[in-house]
Design a protein around this motif. Structure first.
Motif, mmCIF file in Angstrom:
data_model
loop_
_atom_site.group_PDB
_atom_site.id
_atom_site.type_symbol
_atom_site.label_atom_id
_atom_site.label_comp_id
_atom_site.label_asym_id
_atom_site.label_seq_id
_atom_site.Cartn_x
_atom_site.Cartn_y
_atom_site.Cartn_z
ATOM 1 N N LYS A 45 6.111 -14.930 3.002
ATOM 2 C CA LYS A 45 7.002 -14.097 2.251
ATOM 3 C C LYS A 45 6.441 -12.568 2.311
ATOM 4 O O LYS A 45 5.075 -12.431 2.147
ATOM 5 C CB LYS A 45 6.941 -14.503 0.790
ATOM 6 C CG LYS A 45 7.932 -13.733 -0.248
ATOM 7 C CD LYS A 45 7.854 -14.334 -1.429
ATOM 8 C CE LYS A 45 8.730 -13.367 -2.567
ATOM 9 N NZ LYS A 45 8.533 -13.856 -3.735
ATOM 10 N N ILE A 46 7.149 -11.741 2.528
ATOM 11 C CA ILE A 46 6.657 -10.327 2.846
ATOM 12 C C ILE A 46 7.337 -9.268 1.462
ATOM 13 O O ILE A 46 8.511 -9.524 1.328
ATOM 14 C CB ILE A 46 7.328 -9.594 4.010
ATOM 15 C CG1 ILE A 46 6.728 -10.367 5.150
ATOM 16 C CG2 ILE A 46 6.935 -8.316 4.142
ATOM 17 C CD1 ILE A 46 7.147 -9.950 6.620
ATOM 18 N N ARG A 47 6.245 -9.111 0.699
ATOM 19 C CA ARG A 47 6.747 -8.166 -0.696
ATOM 20 C C ARG A 47 6.298 -6.471 -0.051
ATOM 21 O O ARG A 47 5.229 -6.273 0.594
ATOM 22 C CB ARG A 47 6.024 -8.443 -1.791
ATOM 23 C CG ARG A 47 6.493 -10.029 -2.181
ATOM 24 C CD ARG A 47 5.684 -10.230 -3.248
ATOM 25 N NE ARG A 47 4.058 -9.940 -3.289
ATOM 26 C CZ ARG A 47 3.301 -10.499 -4.046
ATOM 27 N NH1 ARG A 47 3.521 -11.360 -4.967
ATOM 28 N NH2 ARG A 47 1.997 -10.226 -3.654
ATOM 29 N N PHE A 48 7.134 -5.772 -0.707
ATOM 30 C CA PHE A 48 6.834 -4.106 -0.552
ATOM 31 C C PHE A 48 6.241 -3.618 -1.823
ATOM 32 O O PHE A 48 7.015 -3.747 -2.690
ATOM 33 C CB PHE A 48 7.795 -3.492 0.108
ATOM 34 C CG PHE A 48 8.118 -3.908 1.405
ATOM 35 C CD1 PHE A 48 7.671 -2.922 2.495
ATOM 36 C CD2 PHE A 48 8.845 -4.873 1.825
ATOM 37 C CE1 PHE A 48 8.120 -3.305 3.788
ATOM 38 C CE2 PHE A 48 9.232 -5.119 3.142
ATOM 39 C CZ PHE A 48 8.847 -4.200 4.167
ATOM 40 N N SER A 49 5.167 -3.029 -1.815
ATOM 41 C CA SER A 49 4.619 -2.291 -2.914
ATOM 42 C C SER A 49 5.540 -1.159 -3.102
ATOM 43 O O SER A 49 6.318 -0.572 -2.602
ATOM 44 C CB SER A 49 3.092 -1.874 -2.776
ATOM 45 O OG SER A 49 3.059 -0.504 -2.017
ATOM 46 N N ARG A 50 5.600 -0.675 -4.463
ATOM 47 C CA ARG A 50 6.286 0.515 -5.040
ATOM 48 C C ARG A 50 6.101 1.623 -3.991
ATOM 49 O O ARG A 50 7.149 2.477 -3.478
ATOM 50 C CB ARG A 50 6.052 1.027 -6.401
ATOM 51 C CG ARG A 50 7.113 1.855 -6.873
ATOM 52 C CD ARG A 50 6.694 2.250 -8.190
ATOM 53 N NE ARG A 50 7.010 3.266 -9.032
ATOM 54 C CZ ARG A 50 6.623 4.004 -9.939
ATOM 55 N NH1 ARG A 50 5.853 3.243 -10.793
ATOM 56 N NH2 ARG A 50 7.047 5.200 -10.218
ATOM 57 N N HIS A 51 4.827 1.914 -3.585
ATOM 58 C CA HIS A 51 4.667 3.038 -2.674
ATOM 59 C C HIS A 51 5.069 2.826 -1.527
ATOM 60 O O HIS A 51 5.394 3.688 -0.749
ATOM 61 C CB HIS A 51 2.892 3.141 -2.851
ATOM 62 C CG HIS A 51 2.170 4.031 -1.666
ATOM 63 N ND1 HIS A 51 2.585 5.504 -2.028
ATOM 64 C CD2 HIS A 51 1.871 3.911 -0.455
ATOM 65 C CE1 HIS A 51 1.915 6.127 -0.900
ATOM 66 N NE2 HIS A 51 1.583 5.367 -0.176
ATOM 67 N N ALA A 52 4.947 1.544 -0.716
ATOM 68 C CA ALA A 52 5.457 1.446 0.358
ATOM 69 C C ALA A 52 7.119 1.466 0.572
ATOM 70 O O ALA A 52 7.449 2.143 1.711
ATOM 71 C CB ALA A 52 5.122 -0.066 0.898
ATOM 72 N N LYS A 53 7.693 1.228 -0.552
ATOM 73 C CA LYS A 53 9.010 1.448 -0.557
ATOM 74 C C LYS A 53 9.264 2.923 -0.564
ATOM 75 O O LYS A 53 10.370 3.259 0.191
ATOM 76 C CB LYS A 53 9.689 0.701 -1.880
ATOM 77 C CG LYS A 53 9.668 -0.778 -1.839
ATOM 78 C CD LYS A 53 10.490 -1.378 -2.969
ATOM 79 C CE LYS A 53 10.358 -2.750 -2.905
ATOM 80 N NZ LYS A 53 11.092 -3.364 -4.106
ATOM 81 N N ARG A 54 8.718 3.501 -1.383
ATOM 82 C CA ARG A 54 8.817 5.189 -1.082
ATOM 83 C C ARG A 54 8.574 5.991 0.025
ATOM 84 O O ARG A 54 9.375 6.646 0.497
ATOM 85 C CB ARG A 54 7.890 5.814 -2.535
ATOM 86 C CG ARG A 54 8.470 5.497 -3.781
ATOM 87 C CD ARG A 54 7.721 6.204 -4.792
ATOM 88 N NE ARG A 54 8.429 5.867 -6.138
ATOM 89 C CZ ARG A 54 8.124 6.582 -7.237
ATOM 90 N NH1 ARG A 54 7.064 7.637 -7.189
ATOM 91 N NH2 ARG A 54 8.568 6.415 -8.385
#
Length: 75
Positions: free
Chosen positions: A2-11
């Motif tokens: 499972k791959i999650r993106f931090s808020r920073h990574a999304k921005r």
């Protein structure tokens, strides 16, 4: 995995026009052990290589940041 993106990574991805599917594809293509990893890959469609910092746990990976690596390119 499972791959999650931090808020920073999304921005960062939105700012630089990096699709999450591209980052996920790079991560799944790597054989990563537990811990923090820096991945630098040349990707078609980008002028500079992408730098991805990811933290891997048991069955999940969290993308901390991702951006084009413009400075300090060693070739």
């Amino acid at each position: 995995m499972k791959i999650r993106f931090s808020r920073h990574a999304k921005r960062r991805a939105k700012l630089y026009g990096i699709p999450e599917s591209t980052v996920a594809g790079i991560i799944t293509g790597e054989n990563l052990a537990r811990g923090e990893h820096e991945i630098i890959k040349d990707v078609a469609g980008f002028k500079y290589p992408l730098k991805i910092v990811v933290y891997v746990e048991k069955n999940s990976a969290t993308v901390i940041t991702n951006y084009p690596l413009k400075k300090g390119i060693i070739k």
